[in-house]
Motif scaffolding. Structure first.
Motif, mmCIF file in Angstrom:
data_model
loop_
_atom_site.group_PDB
_atom_site.id
_atom_site.type_symbol
_atom_site.label_atom_id
_atom_site.label_comp_id
_atom_site.label_asym_id
_atom_site.label_seq_id
_atom_site.Cartn_x
_atom_site.Cartn_y
_atom_site.Cartn_z
ATOM 1 N N ALA A 641 48.828 72.592 36.840
ATOM 2 C CA ALA A 641 49.457 72.388 38.141
ATOM 3 C C ALA A 641 49.229 70.985 38.666
ATOM 4 O O ALA A 641 49.910 70.534 39.588
ATOM 5 C CB ALA A 641 48.926 73.413 39.144
ATOM 6 N N SER A 642 48.268 70.270 38.097
ATOM 7 C CA SER A 642 48.019 68.881 38.449
ATOM 8 C C SER A 642 47.365 68.202 37.265
ATOM 9 O O SER A 642 46.871 68.859 36.336
ATOM 10 C CB SER A 642 47.116 68.770 39.680
ATOM 11 N N ALA A 643 47.338 66.882 37.294
ATOM 12 C CA ALA A 643 46.766 66.131 36.172
ATOM 13 C C ALA A 643 45.302 66.467 35.966
ATOM 14 O O ALA A 643 44.790 66.438 34.834
ATOM 15 C CB ALA A 643 46.935 64.633 36.422
ATOM 16 N N SER A 644 44.604 66.819 37.039
ATOM 17 C CA SER A 644 43.178 67.124 36.923
ATOM 18 C C SER A 644 42.908 68.406 36.152
ATOM 19 O O SER A 644 41.767 68.669 35.754
ATOM 20 C CB SER A 644 42.553 67.216 38.314
ATOM 21 N N ASP A 645 43.943 69.228 35.926
ATOM 22 C CA ASP A 645 43.764 70.447 35.149
ATOM 23 C C ASP A 645 43.681 70.183 33.649
ATOM 24 O O ASP A 645 43.306 71.066 32.877
ATOM 25 C CB ASP A 645 44.930 71.412 35.409
ATOM 26 N N ALA A 646 44.048 68.999 33.219
ATOM 27 C CA ALA A 646 43.979 68.661 31.795
ATOM 28 C C ALA A 646 42.544 68.315 31.416
ATOM 29 O O ALA A 646 41.772 67.829 32.247
ATOM 30 C CB ALA A 646 44.897 67.490 31.483
ATOM 31 N N PRO A 647 42.138 68.554 30.173
ATOM 32 C CA PRO A 647 40.759 68.241 29.755
ATOM 33 C C PRO A 647 40.453 66.754 29.901
ATOM 34 O O PRO A 647 41.209 65.896 29.410
ATOM 35 C CB PRO A 647 40.728 68.668 28.290
ATOM 36 N N ALA A 648 39.351 66.452 30.554
ATOM 37 C CA ALA A 648 38.988 65.060 30.790
ATOM 38 C C ALA A 648 38.798 64.298 29.487
ATOM 39 O O ALA A 648 39.132 63.104 29.392
ATOM 40 C CB ALA A 648 37.725 64.990 31.640
ATOM 41 N N GLY A 649 38.283 64.972 28.468
ATOM 42 C CA GLY A 649 38.048 64.288 27.202
ATOM 43 C C GLY A 649 39.327 63.866 26.518
ATOM 44 O O GLY A 649 39.405 62.767 25.950
#
Length: 879
Positions: A641-649
């Motif tokens: 739902a937002s870019a922050s939901d993607a794995p940081a790594g």
């Protein structure tokens, strides 16, 4: 270079020799053989020995010395280029005789400040009497023509403006409403530019496809007859169509003629258009360069460069005798032009800088098997050349280089390029494509020496391009094998980020893609952002045609982070004939109507399945459920739902690797004002109001954009309204509202881009439009689909077919569950372009509760208000 530097280099070299003697024994030092290396400096002398104490001056003389020494190398032979500019009168032409030997390389080495230049300095500037702000200088000796001019490293703009007269298209050009153009003494050579794209409000759609920007020169004007150059005109207007398929060209790429061809978007290269600071014009007949300086420019002190050469390095290997074991490190390649678009050939674009050329190109070029006399293979049109070009090169290395201020493609690694690396380099301020790998003129090479393979493009920064041929692409990869395109950063570009493959268009008529030898290519861990800023119908990574012979050997698109698309398209675009592609583990968001487009019929047999494709393990907004659609397998993807939901790594790993991130800080010109926005369009709203939309600039002048200044002018040219929108707000809304105007009065709108250095030149104006009160709301959207997951859902819909008297400028989404409702307002570029193009669009709804029924309504918002809503229901699955 200072006198101190000139003296210091020999001293340091002598010290290095002395230190080497200390490291060994005294007698051994005396017996050490002289260095085989060659030293070059702008202050050198070509009669010198070419050693550290006595450098030669030119690359040509250095090449002579290399050829005397490179036959039986016991170590790498390095050509040391001191800092400074090396002006070429002819390209540095290399062949097999310039290669390394014995497993060792010939290394052309700079420190990052050695500039290989095809430019000529323009000096002797003086003000033009009677023309305030206009300066002139004699064209340098040997400069017959050029398409670019640079002032202190900042690209100037060829004189440009609107066509000053109404035109009606004819078989050979146009009939003008008056003889205005015929009165211009320099009208021959003026260039008409046709900007294409999805129809946006009152902007006319021109050109040869949404992904192109063709150009043709005026040959002559007499009275009201305007004749265009040939063969550019025929190649752009007589593309052969299938007799039994109305409107379908034999090329199967774009229309058969310039759409709405009576409308020229704008014109360039006439002195009469020279009216804005930052513009220039070369009067070839008078051998004079004209320029209007920008604020703060002093032409008595400025370094003004006019590119003269079309190639800087021309590597001419052959299948039998390739150029090999050569490296170019720490060099800057700059100030080269490309004159074919200024010739009768013009720039009759097909896609990605490829053009139709030749007197009957429209009927023959690349039309193998589909047209009598068609040249083979299908799709083998004329490739844009590279200002640095290699043909049949092996074991080559381009590292820590810069390809900037160039007028064609930056680097061309042509047919037969093998085991070649491009690493840690910068590509920016290039007129067309950045890097071209391989070609499409040999679909099935019969000799392995002609195969392009094992090319690695890694850790490069490609940005702020193309600057002239807007359909250009930072990385264009043709028919190749075992190539790796990885860990690059591509940002702020006019069209697609990476283009792979070719020859898939025959599936438009039910025929299989052109067979080719591509296989085992990988596009991985790249960061691609702010792409498709100028044109439409492309993607962050675009592929078409066969990519291998099985899923195992097909193209792998993995680990890339692709976001913030402006034009209409997809994150990963698998176009016609794209077969055996794997799209896995990517982070994809901020696209207009799809993250991955993948469904095309596979016409290689009579089963009519889809082209085999695997879409797995991506983090995306598309929200498609797992399943298999006749060969297209979708599995294990994650809705964000937002870019922050993607794995940081995964996000952190994309783009340049840590050892190369300093490349992002390299700059090649002082900070300047941005380039003007393009494609300005207007629409009516409430009484006294105009909405304005435009394409943002993708060349910010070296300083981040602060925003855009929008100005409405009345018929007398007086400012009637202004507005400023921040860059962040425009990215979210893609439009600006101008108020306080008078209904019934036609206004034109211009836009400037603003950074810390100031305002750009104004854009070309919009078409005149008179405000009026919009009263008819849009109909409801159609085709709503809710793809629900536990805590989020993708909502798809098709824009309304009836929009009243004002276009759609947004949508209002209402989300209702048993506990209540909330609204989500949707805006952005995709809102503006999906309605006229009839493309569906989508949004992700977050913060949902597992196991809960939802009703979602979508209503279109126009200048007349919010229309009726369409609704869809669905239940989120339990967690």
């Amino acid at each position: 270079m200072t006198v101190l530097r000139r003296r210091l280099w020999p001293i340091l070299a002598a010290t290095a020799v002395a230190i080497g003697g200390i490291a060994a024994t005294g007698p051994a030092a005396d017996a050490a053989p002289p260095s085989q290396d060659v030293y070059v400096a702008p202050y050198g002398n070509d009669h010198a020995a070419g050693d550290a104490r006595h450098p030669v001056r030119t690359l040509a003389r250095a090449q002579d010395l290399v050829r005397q020494r490179d036959h039986h190398l016991a170590a790498d032979l390095t050509v040391h280029l001191a800092d400074g500019t090396y002006r070429l009168d002819h390209p540095l032409t290399l062949d097999s005789r310039d290669s390394g030997s014995g497993g060792h390389q010939v290394v052309w080495q700079g420190s990052g400040k050695a500039v290989i230049s095809g430019g000529k300095q323009v000096t002797g500037w003086h003000q033009v009497t009677g023309h305030s702000g206009l300066w002139a200088a004699p064209a340098p000796r040997g400069l017959s023509d050029t398409r670019q001019l640079y002032v202190d490293g900042v690209r100037a703009t060829r004189a440009a403006g609107q066509v000053p007269v109404t035109l009606t298209k004819t078989a050979t050009g146009y009939t003008a409403a008056s003889d205005t153009l015929a009165k211009w003494p320099d009208i021959a050579g003026a260039e008409f530019v046709y900007t294409s794209g999805e129809t946006l409000w009152n902007m006319v759609r021109d050109g040869l496809g949404q992904w192109t920007q063709p150009r043709c020169d005026v040959a002559s004007a007499s009275g009201t007859t305007v004749t265009m150059v040939q063969p550019c005109w025929d190649n752009s207007n007589k593309r052969v169509e299938f007799p039994d398929i109305p409107g379908r060209t034999v090329s199967m790429v774009g229309p058969g003629a310039l759409t709405n061809g009576a409308h020229v978007t704008y014109m360039e290269n006439a002195r009469e258009l020279l009216d804005t600071p930052g513009e220039w014009y070369l009067d070839r007949a008078a051998h004079t360069v004209y320029y209007m300086p920008r604020k703060g420019e002093d032409l008595h002190r400025a370094d003004v460069e006019a590119p003269a050469l079309e190639k800087l390095v021309d590597g001419r290997g052959t299948a039998a005798a390739p150029l090999h074991d050569v490296a170019f490190r720490g060099l800057q390649f700059s100030y080269a032009t490309w004159l074919t678009p200024s010739s009768p050939e013009g720039f009759s674009e097909i896609q990605a800088g490829y053009t139709i050329s030749g007197p009957t190109g429209y009927a023959t070029e690349g039309l193998c098997g589909f047209q009598a006399g068609g040249q083979c293979p299908f799709g083998a049109w004329t490739k844009e050349p590279g200002n640095v070009a290699i043909d049949h090169g092996r074991d080559l290395d381009f590292s820590d280089d810069a390809f900037v201020h160039l007028g064609a493609a930056g680097l061309e690694l042509g047919d037969g390029t093998q085991h070649t690396t491009v690493r840690g380099s910068v590509f920016t301020d290039i007129s067309g494509n950045g890097v071209e790998v391989g070609g499409v003129d040999q679909a099935l090479p019969t000799d392995d020496a002609d195969v392009t393979r094992d090319v690695q493009l890694t850790d490069n920064h490609l940005y702020a391009l193309p600057r002239e041929f807007t359909g250009g692409v930072p990385i264009v990869n043709g028919y190749t094998q075992h190539d790796l395109i990885s860990h690059n950063q591509i940002d702020h570009v006019g069209y697609s980020g990476i283009s792979m493959g070719w020859g898939g268009w025959p599936d438009k008529i039910g025929s299989p893609a052109t067979p080719n030898d591509s296989h085992d290519n990988t596009v991985s861990d790249n960061l691609i952002t702010d792409y498709m800023q100028g044109l439409d119908d492309g993607g962050g990574i675009y592929t078409q045609g066969l990519t291998g012979s099985s899923m195992a050997t097909g193209e792998k698109v993995t680990g890339n982070v692709i976001h913030t698309q402006f034009g209409l398209g997809k994150s990963v675009y698998t176009d016609n004939g794209c077969t055996y592609e794997t799209v896995s583990g990517n982070v994809l968001y901020g696209a207009s109507y799809a993250n991955v487009a993948s469904t095309h019929v596979d016409y290689r047999d009579a089963l009519h399945n889809n082209d085999p494709t695997l879409i797995s393990g991506n983090w995306w907004e598309q929200g498609d459920a797992d399943g298999s659609n006749k060969g297209v397998v979708t599995q294990g993807n994650h809705l964000i739902a937002s870019a922050s939901d993607a794995p940081a790594g995964v996000v952190a790993d994309a783009g340049l690797e840590p050892a190369y991130r300093s490349v992002l800080a390299r700059r090649f010109a002082p900070v300047s004002v941005p380039v003007a926005p393009t494609r300005v369009a207007t629409a009516v709203g409430a009484s006294g109001t105009l909405y304005t939309a435009f394409n943002p600039t993708w060349a910010d002048g070296g300083s981040p954009l602060l925003g855009y200044r929008v100005t409405a002018a009345d018929p007398a040219g007086h400012t009637a309204a202004t507005a400023f929108v921040s860059a962040a707000d425009f990215a979210a809304t893609a439009l600006v509202r101008l108020t306080g105007l008078t209904d019934g009065v036609p206004y034109t709108v211009t836009v400037t881009a603003v950074n810390s250095h100031g305002d750009s030149a104004p854009s070309l104006p919009s078409a005149p439009l008179a405000p009026k009160a919009a009263t008819a709301p849009a109909a409801a959207p159609t085709g709503l689909k809710l793809k629900a997951q536990a805590t989020a859902a993708t909502l798809d819909w098709t824009p309304p077919t009836v929009v009243g008297d004002s276009p759609v400028i947004g949508y209002r989404i209402t989300v209702t569950d048993p506990s209540g409702s909330r609204t989500v307002d949707v805006a952005g570029r995709d809102v503006l372009v999906t309605q006229p193009s009839a493309h569906a669009m989508f949004r992700v709804l977050g913060d949902l509760t597992p196991g809960t029924p939802y009703t979602v309504g979508v209503a279109a918002v126009t200048g007349a208000g919010t229309g009726p809503a369409a609704t869809v229901t669905g239940t989120t699955p339990a967690a």
